[in-house]
Scaffold this active site. Structure first.
Site, short mmCIF file in Angstrom:
data_model
loop_
_atom_site.label_atom_id
_atom_site.label_comp_id
_atom_site.label_asym_id
_atom_site.label_seq_id
_atom_site.Cartn_x
_atom_site.Cartn_y
_atom_site.Cartn_z
N ASP A 82 0.83 -1.20 0.00
CA ASP A 82 0.00 0.00 0.00
C ASP A 82 0.87 1.25 0.00
OD1 ASP A 82 -2.33 1.83 0.75
OD2 ASP A 82 -3.28 -0.13 0.83
N SER A 110 -11.68 -2.18 0.56
CA SER A 110 -10.36 -2.07 1.18
C SER A 110 -10.35 -2.72 2.56
CB SER A 110 -9.95 -0.60 1.33
OG SER A 110 -9.64 -0.04 0.08
N HIS A 136 -4.06 4.88 4.19
CA HIS A 136 -4.73 3.64 3.79
C HIS A 136 -4.04 2.39 4.32
CE1 HIS A 136 -6.51 0.84 0.64
NE2 HIS A 136 -7.57 1.46 1.13
#
Length: 740
Positions: free
Chosen positions: A159, A374, A200
């Site tokens: 990520d 996600s 994230h």
């Protein structure tokens, strides 16, 4: 004396207090000799109703008095009380109410309690408690109760980096599972800015392995797993960057979790480049010391744009576990994409009023606003970490089989749930259903790896055929499952990949379906409103898991329809094939075509090479006698100690013909016809056969002597112990008969 009296008074008071707590009913138990008629007479005489004998207790009857208070704190007094003095009454007892508690384990959300401030907010973990709105559990707590927390399993998040010094991550952070490919160093810490754009990866990492019971934030699903981060999205993402990220330390890292992909804009068709594809293949072949790296992927958030995750080459790969999302109420979230490659589902966010996911956040904080698919990929990565702790030897394909076997449709709402020919319920929205962590670890504990992976490819004959608007073009391919090629033979399916080459003036107008020989329909592509591309599909691979477990041989039908969504030149028609089209069948199989149902996981197993002769036609999952699923003659041993198939039972066992089992003789017996000590036919060394009782004794009884004679029959089938006990009038013929 005075002291004694006081003690008696105190005792009386206590007894009175205890008795005052009793609740007396208007029911009595009475013992009456003389049978039911005599009981009826006595009941009528004193104003009772005889409700009959008490169960199987002879002479005991159930009396009821309607004029006595139904429940009272005092024993009843009145004319009916004279029944106590009736000489025909042997015993009588007024019934009192007893407190009895059901001994089930009450659902208590705090039976596992952590001091993390957000612990009570983890509704997707507490989904079985009374305050939660979600109706079905992912059974994470139950997996923890069995002792599985992800210990010694390594997960890395591909990520924008992870905050390695976050209080909820620092203890489980693993430097060897981390790297920064954007900055080319070993520190995956995100780049900070005012918008917290690079949050994230840290959020995904907390879902997997946030430390438990540290008085900070949340608890991860695999809270004892090692967690690493690959910083690779905060910069130019190239094929090289992706390949490096997917292939970093494959013998050290167990699970790679990715919650990203091409644009979810409803018009992009994109996937891994040639280097990333090779990285996937190398990972599944060589990762985890040959067991295969496990790649978990979020299915995509382009639902509102009408996107279809079959146009995403990452989720569409046979090497990735594509994960979908459900709201807490089992509904389709607004962002969810539909496709046939989705394997399983977890909870995530939904509408604005639905709860979201609580996890770690940048700047050592927590958030209760994590959303989208996600969320789902790291959740499944966490569940797989629990699974690997239960069984470190499962392969990348074993993990997919476990998800297919244990995921459940439960309350997930979809109008396309269907049961395929192998008995699996599957949906384009939710795959095989909601993941079940407890079921995963239970099955993994007893799992035996599936046989080798085979691929059968069938290339169709290319003919230029036009796809006319509002019509469906059907193309059929007949396949034998490569039965004529043992090294490629596919009997039962895992993945089916369809590679197409289609020219078309507006790609978004196309819909494609695949129908298996068993009739299972997979929607490979739906119309995409925003896809105006005239590039068509150039050797694009669509994949479906909806035929999992079905037979490969038969006629496959590819249906392509063109439904114009806007005016376009009617002279320009779409045409499939171009250079070539092909159907790939991925699976594991039995080269000799015989199939066996595997008891250990209720799916079908088939193996290369013939079964052992003791298996007969009962099937096997390996070449040796212990791999037989059922025995043609006799089985020896147990599932716990290990079982094998044999033609004759060995010494110390007798043949149970009806059950086809070798049963153990009584101790001391060398040969026998049953388990009893009097079913012996010969004895072990140091014992003597006593023919009169067909038993083995340490010393011959009075009137008998040890006879150690030999015979021809005994030489043919040698015994390891002395002969029998003979009396003075017996001949050696008696000994001979003992060994037949």
């Amino acid at each position: 004396m005075h002291l004694f009296v006081v003690f008696m008074l105190s005792t009386f008071v206590v007894c009175e207090t205890l008795s005052s707590r009793s609740v007396f009913t208007n029911h009595w138990a009475v013992r009456i000799i003389g049978g039911p008629k005599e009981a009826d007479k006595l009941a009528s005489k004193y104003g009772f109703t005889n409700l009959g004998q008490i169960g199987g207790l002879e002479d005991h009857y159930h009396f009821h008095h309607s004029r006595v208070v139904r429940r009272s704190t005092f024993a009843a007094r009145g004319a009916h009380s004279f029944i106590h003095m009736d000489p025909k009454v042997g015993w009588i007892q007024q019934q009192i109410v007893k407190s009895r508690v059901k001994r089930y384990a009450r659902s208590d959300p705090d039976f596992i309690y952590f001091n993390d401030p957000k612990w009570s907010k983890l509704w997707y973990i507490h989904s079985g408690d009374k305050t939660s709105q979600c109706r079905s559990e992912m059974n994470i707590l139950a997996a923890w109760q069995r002792g599985y927390t992800g210990r010694n399993v390594v997960v890395t998040i591909l990520d924008d980096g992870i905050e390695r010094n976050h209080p909820d991550l620092a203890q489980n952070y693993d430097q060897l599972a981390s790297y920064d490919f954007n900055g080319n160093d070993h520190d995956p810490t995100p780049r900070y800015d005012s918008s917290n754009e690079n949050k994230h990866g840290t959020r995904c990492a907390g879902e997997v392995a946030a430390v438990a019971n540290n008085s900070h934030c949340v608890v991860g699903i695999a809270y004892n797993a090692r967690i690493g981060g690959i910083r690779m999205l905060d910069g130019d993402v190239t094929d090289v960057v992706e390949a490096k990220s997917l292939g970093i330390r494959p013998d050290y890292i167990d699970i790679y979790s990715a919650s990203w992909g091409p644009d979810d804009d409803g018009k992009t068709v994109d996937g891994p480049g040639p280097l990333a594809k090779q990285a996937f293949e190398v990972g599944i072949k060589k990762g985890r010391k040959g067991l295969g790296s496990i790649f978990v992927w979020a299915s995509g958030n382009g639902g509102r744009q009408g996107d279809h995750c079959s146009c995403d080459g990452y989720t569409n790969s046979i090497y990735t576990i594509s994960v979908s999302s459900s709201t807490e109420n089992g509904n389709k979230p607004w962002y969810l994409e539909v496709c046939s490659s989705t394997l399983a589902t977890t909870y995530s966010s939904g509408e604005f009023y639905d709860r979201k996911i609580v996890t770690t956040d940048l700047r050592q904080r927590c958030t209760d606003g994590h959303t989208g698919t996600s969320v789902s990929a790291p959740m499944v990565a966490g569940v797989i970490a629990l699974t690997l702790e239960a069984n470190r030897l499962i392969t990348w394909r074993d993990v997919q089989h476990l998800l297919v076997k244990t995921s459940r449709p439960v309350h997930l709402q979809a109008n396309d749930w269907k049961t395929n020919a192998a008995g699996h319920k599957v949906s384009h929205l939710f795959g095989f259903g909601l993941v079940d962590a407890e079921a995963m670890v239970i099955e993994a504990k007893k799992w035996r790896s599936v046989p080798p992976h085979h691929t059968c490819t069938k290339i169709s004959d290319c003919k230029t055929t036009y796809i006319r608007p509002e019509q469906t073009l059907n193309a059929t391919i007949s396949s034998t499952g490569c039965s004529e090629q043992p090294e490629h033979h596919v009997a039962f399916l895992e993945h089916v990949v369809v590679r197409v080459f289609i020219d078309h003036p507006r790609r978004g107008d196309l819909e494609i379906s695949l129908v298996s020989p068993a009739g299972t329909r997979s929607q490979l592509l739906l119309k995409r409103l925003f896809d105006n591309s005239n590039e068509g599909f150039k050797n694009w691979e669509f994949m479906t898991v909806h035929c999992w477990g079905e037979r490969a041989e038969g006629t496959w039908t590819l249906e392509i329809s063109d439904s114009p969504s806007q005016l376009r030149n009617p002279e320009v028609l779409g045409k499939p094939c171009g250079d070539k089209g092909s159907l790939w069948l991925h699976c594991f199989l039995c080269a000799n075509g015989k199939v066996a149902e595997a008891r250990h996981h209720n799916s079908v197993l088939f193996v290369p090479g013939p079964c052992h002769r003791e298996c007969g036609d009962q099937g096997c999952d390996g070449p040796h006698a212990e791999h037989c699923l059922n025995c043609v003659n006799f089985s020896l041993g147990s599932l716990k100690s290990g079982r094998t198939c044999i033609s004759h039972c060995p010494l110390g066992y007798f043949e149970d013909v009806e059950a086809r089992r070798c049963r153990r003789c009584h101790r001391g017996c060398e040969r026998c016809v049953g388990h009893s000590p009097h079913n012996c036919r010969s004895c072990r060394r140091g014992l003597f056969f006593y023919a009169l009782e067909s038993s083995c004794v340490a010393a011959c009884p009075s009137g008998y002597f040890p006879d150690d004679g030999e015979s021809e029959e005994r030489i043919e089938e040698p015994s390891v112990g002395p002969s029998g006990c003979s009396d003075t009038h017996s001949s050696t013929g008696l000994e001979v008969s003992l060994f037949h």
